[in-house]
Design a protein around this motif. Structure first.
Motif, PDB file in Angstrom:
ATOM      1  N   THR A   1       0.863  -1.176   0.000  1.00 38.39           N
ATOM      2  CA  THR A   1       0.000   0.000   0.000  1.00 38.39           C
ATOM      3  C   THR A   1       0.898   1.224   0.000  1.00 38.39           C
ATOM      4  OG1 THR A   1      -1.731  -1.157   1.226  1.00 38.39           O
ATOM      5  CG2 THR A   1      -1.768   1.254   1.309  1.00 38.39           C
ATOM      6  N   LEU A   2       0.693   2.114  -0.970  1.00 35.37           N
ATOM      7  CA  LEU A   2       1.469   3.343  -1.084  1.00 35.37           C
ATOM      8  C   LEU A   2       0.805   4.423  -0.237  1.00 35.37           C
ATOM      9  CD1 LEU A   2       3.877   4.730  -2.553  1.00 35.37           C
ATOM     10  CD2 LEU A   2       2.226   5.392  -4.334  1.00 35.37           C
ATOM     11  N   VAL A   3       1.598   5.076   0.634  1.00 32.96           N
ATOM     12  CA  VAL A   3       1.062   6.047   1.585  1.00 32.96           C
ATOM     13  C   VAL A   3       1.825   7.361   1.443  1.00 32.96           C
ATOM     14  CG1 VAL A   3       0.620   6.511   4.034  1.00 32.96           C
ATOM     15  CG2 VAL A   3       0.558   4.155   3.180  1.00 32.96           C
ATOM     16  N   SER A   4       1.103   8.479   1.436  1.00 34.78           N
ATOM     17  CA  SER A   4       1.717   9.807   1.419  1.00 34.78           C
ATOM     18  C   SER A   4       1.884  10.279   2.856  1.00 34.78           C
ATOM     19  CB  SER A   4       0.848  10.791   0.647  1.00 34.78           C
ATOM     20  OG  SER A   4       0.839  10.440  -0.716  1.00 34.78           O
ATOM     21  N   LEU A   5       3.095  10.693   3.198  1.00 34.70           N
ATOM     22  CA  LEU A   5       3.389  11.096   4.564  1.00 34.70           C
ATOM     23  C   LEU A   5       2.933  12.517   4.866  1.00 34.70           C
ATOM     24  CD1 LEU A   5       4.838  10.573   7.288  1.00 34.70           C
ATOM     25  CD2 LEU A   5       6.896  11.534   6.246  1.00 34.70           C
ATOM     26  N   ASN A   6       3.221  13.462   3.982  1.00 35.28           N
ATOM     27  CA  ASN A   6       3.063  14.861   4.372  1.00 35.28           C
ATOM     28  C   ASN A   6       2.551  15.755   3.238  1.00 35.28           C
ATOM     29  OD1 ASN A   6       5.302  14.689   2.785  1.00 35.28           O
ATOM     30  ND2 ASN A   6       6.730  15.513   4.286  1.00 35.28           N
ATOM     31  N   ALA A   7       1.661  15.254   2.422  1.00 36.99           N
ATOM     32  CA  ALA A   7       1.132  16.053   1.310  1.00 36.99           C
ATOM     33  C   ALA A   7       0.385  17.282   1.824  1.00 36.99           C
ATOM     34  CB  ALA A   7       0.210  15.208   0.436  1.00 36.99           C
ATOM     35  N   ASP A   8      -0.133  17.213   3.052  1.00 32.68           N
ATOM     36  CA  ASP A   8      -0.930  18.325   3.590  1.00 32.68           C
ATOM     37  C   ASP A   8      -0.140  19.185   4.575  1.00 32.68           C
ATOM     38  OD1 ASP A   8      -0.851  16.161   5.281  1.00 32.68           O
ATOM     39  OD2 ASP A   8      -2.978  16.179   5.772  1.00 32.68           O
ATOM     40  N   ASP A   9       1.189  19.250   4.414  1.00 32.86           N
ATOM     41  CA  ASP A   9       2.005  20.051   5.331  1.00 32.86           C
ATOM     42  C   ASP A   9       1.814  21.552   5.131  1.00 32.86           C
ATOM     43  OD1 ASP A   9       3.420  20.437   2.952  1.00 32.86           O
ATOM     44  OD2 ASP A   9       5.376  20.353   3.937  1.00 32.86           O
ATOM     45  N   ASN A  10       1.172  21.952   4.015  1.00 34.24           N
ATOM     46  CA  ASN A  10       0.929  23.375   3.783  1.00 34.24           C
ATOM     47  C   ASN A  10      -0.286  23.891   4.552  1.00 34.24           C
ATOM     48  OD1 ASN A  10      -0.833  21.874   2.245  1.00 34.24           O
ATOM     49  ND2 ASN A  10      -0.835  23.287   0.518  1.00 34.24           N
TER      50      ASN A  10
ATOM     51  N   LYS B   1       0.036  20.769  14.549  1.00 33.49           N
ATOM     52  CA  LYS B   1      -0.281  19.568  15.336  1.00 33.49           C
ATOM     53  C   LYS B   1       0.884  18.586  15.299  1.00 33.49           C
ATOM     54  CE  LYS B   1      -3.501  15.744  15.660  1.00 33.49           C
ATOM     55  NZ  LYS B   1      -4.543  14.978  14.992  1.00 33.49           N
ATOM     56  N   TRP B   2       1.458  18.375  14.113  1.00 37.42           N
ATOM     57  CA  TRP B   2       2.605  17.465  13.986  1.00 37.42           C
ATOM     58  C   TRP B   2       3.758  17.929  14.860  1.00 37.42           C
ATOM     59  CZ3 TRP B   2       2.812  17.338   7.914  1.00 37.42           C
ATOM     60  CH2 TRP B   2       1.723  16.593   7.426  1.00 37.42           C
ATOM     61  N   VAL B   3       4.045  19.230  14.821  1.00 37.33           N
ATOM     62  CA  VAL B   3       5.171  19.768  15.593  1.00 37.33           C
ATOM     63  C   VAL B   3       4.876  19.683  17.085  1.00 37.33           C
ATOM     64  CG1 VAL B   3       6.511  21.850  16.084  1.00 37.33           C
ATOM     65  CG2 VAL B   3       6.003  21.215  13.717  1.00 37.33           C
ATOM     66  N   ALA B   4       3.673  20.035  17.494  1.00 36.38           N
ATOM     67  CA  ALA B   4       3.310  19.990  18.915  1.00 36.38           C
ATOM     68  C   ALA B   4       3.446  18.571  19.469  1.00 36.38           C
ATOM     69  CB  ALA B   4       1.883  20.507  19.110  1.00 36.38           C
ATOM     70  N   ASN B   5       3.073  17.573  18.664  1.00 35.80           N
ATOM     71  CA  ASN B   5       3.168  16.167  19.092  1.00 35.80           C
ATOM     72  C   ASN B   5       4.530  15.561  18.786  1.00 35.80           C
ATOM     73  OD1 ASN B   5       0.507  16.067  20.037  1.00 35.80           O
ATOM     74  ND2 ASN B   5      -0.278  15.556  18.015  1.00 35.80           N
ATOM     75  N   ASN B   6       5.384  16.285  18.052  1.00 34.79           N
ATOM     76  CA  ASN B   6       6.664  15.773  17.569  1.00 34.79           C
ATOM     77  C   ASN B   6       6.469  14.452  16.829  1.00 34.79           C
ATOM     78  OD1 ASN B   6       9.433  15.796  17.100  1.00 34.79           O
ATOM     79  ND2 ASN B   6       9.868  14.612  18.929  1.00 34.79           N
ATOM     80  N   CYS B   7       5.377  14.367  16.064  1.00 31.69           N
ATOM     81  CA  CYS B   7       5.061  13.091  15.427  1.00 31.69           C
ATOM     82  C   CYS B   7       3.997  13.273  14.344  1.00 31.69           C
ATOM     83  CB  CYS B   7       4.543  12.125  16.493  1.00 31.69           C
ATOM     84  SG  CYS B   7       4.543  10.419  15.989  1.00 31.69           S
ATOM     85  N   ILE B   8       4.165  12.526  13.255  1.00 29.64           N
ATOM     86  CA  ILE B   8       3.110  12.332  12.260  1.00 29.64           C
ATOM     87  C   ILE B   8       2.727  10.861  12.360  1.00 29.64           C
ATOM     88  CG2 ILE B   8       2.481  12.329   9.820  1.00 29.64           C
ATOM     89  CD1 ILE B   8       4.754  14.322   9.312  1.00 29.64           C
ATOM     90  N   VAL B   9       1.462  10.575  12.599  1.00 30.87           N
ATOM     91  CA  VAL B   9       1.003   9.186  12.675  1.00 30.87           C
ATOM     92  C   VAL B   9       0.161   8.900  11.433  1.00 30.87           C
ATOM     93  CG1 VAL B   9      -0.289   7.469  13.982  1.00 30.87           C
ATOM     94  CG2 VAL B   9       0.984   9.256  15.201  1.00 30.87           C
ATOM     95  N   LYS B  10       0.587   7.898  10.671  1.00 30.87           N
ATOM     96  CA  LYS B  10      -0.177   7.461   9.511  1.00 30.87           C
ATOM     97  C   LYS B  10      -0.827   6.127   9.856  1.00 30.87           C
ATOM     98  CE  LYS B  10      -0.254   9.722   6.426  1.00 30.87           C
ATOM     99  NZ  LYS B  10      -0.913  11.025   6.119  1.00 30.87           N
TER     100      LYS B  10
END
Length: 185
Positions: free
Chosen positions: A111-120, A127-136
């Motif tokens: 399964t192909l997953v996009s990590l951060n297409a919505d970083d803009n 939220k990612w920075v506050a949690n120090n994490c991106i959860v997919k």
């Protein structure tokens, strides 16, 4: 005994299994790309990433880099939700898809997953920075066997994998990742 048979495996407890990213079972390096552990980089342990951090997208060939993690599944469900925890990473290559990775179970189609297409989207990035994490979260089909192997394969450079959690139906919300559920060797 049973404990020796499970040495080094991440064993389901209370409906989930949890693994620190640096504790993979097997790795493959290739196309000039190697795996590096980043000590203390994850929220709950060591993280892993590919080097060099500027490698070209990895899309074809038998020597693509990957990591594999072995789990024991008692629930015997036909699908799981894999939670992959990454360090916050901007889409610094400005890819329309964001940076991507593949994940598969027991050799099934990845399964192909996009990590951060919505970083803009400011709120998402904050939220990612506050949690120090991106959860997919990725729903994956599994066989009903007891042992399963998850393969993680990056397509793009610059992604830092911190932790993996497989939800067999019992994972409860937590701020930090659940402690790793492996049997020690």
């Amino acid at each position: 005994g049973k404990t020796k048979a499970y040495a080094g495996l991440f064993v389901e407890q209370n409906g989930f299994a949890s693994a620190n990213a640096a504790n993979y079972a097997r790795k493959q390096e290739g196309q000039g790309v190697s795996w590096q552990k980043l000590p203390g980089h994850g929220r709950t342990g060591d993280a892993v990433t590919t080097f060099p951090v500027t490698h070209q997208p990895l899309t074809t060939g038998n020597d693509l880099p990957w990591l594999e993690y072995d789990f024991i599944n008692y629930t015997r469900t036909d699908s799981i939700v894999a939670h992959l925890h990454f360090s916050p990473t901007l889409n610094f290559m400005h890819l329309p898809t964001g940076m991507q990775f593949e994940v598969s179970i027991d050799g099934s189609s990845p399964t192909l997953v996009s990590l951060n297409a919505d970083d803009n989207i400011n709120r998402t990035w904050e939220k990612w920075v506050a949690n120090n994490c991106i959860v997919k979260q990725i729903k994956l089909p599994v066989s009903t066997g007891e042992k399963l192997t998850l393969r993680y394969r990056p397509v793009h450079a610059g992604m830092v994998l911190q932790h993996l959690v497989l939800d067999f139906g019992g994972l409860k919300p937590t701020y930090l990742e659940p402690h790793a559920t492996h049997f020690l060797k």
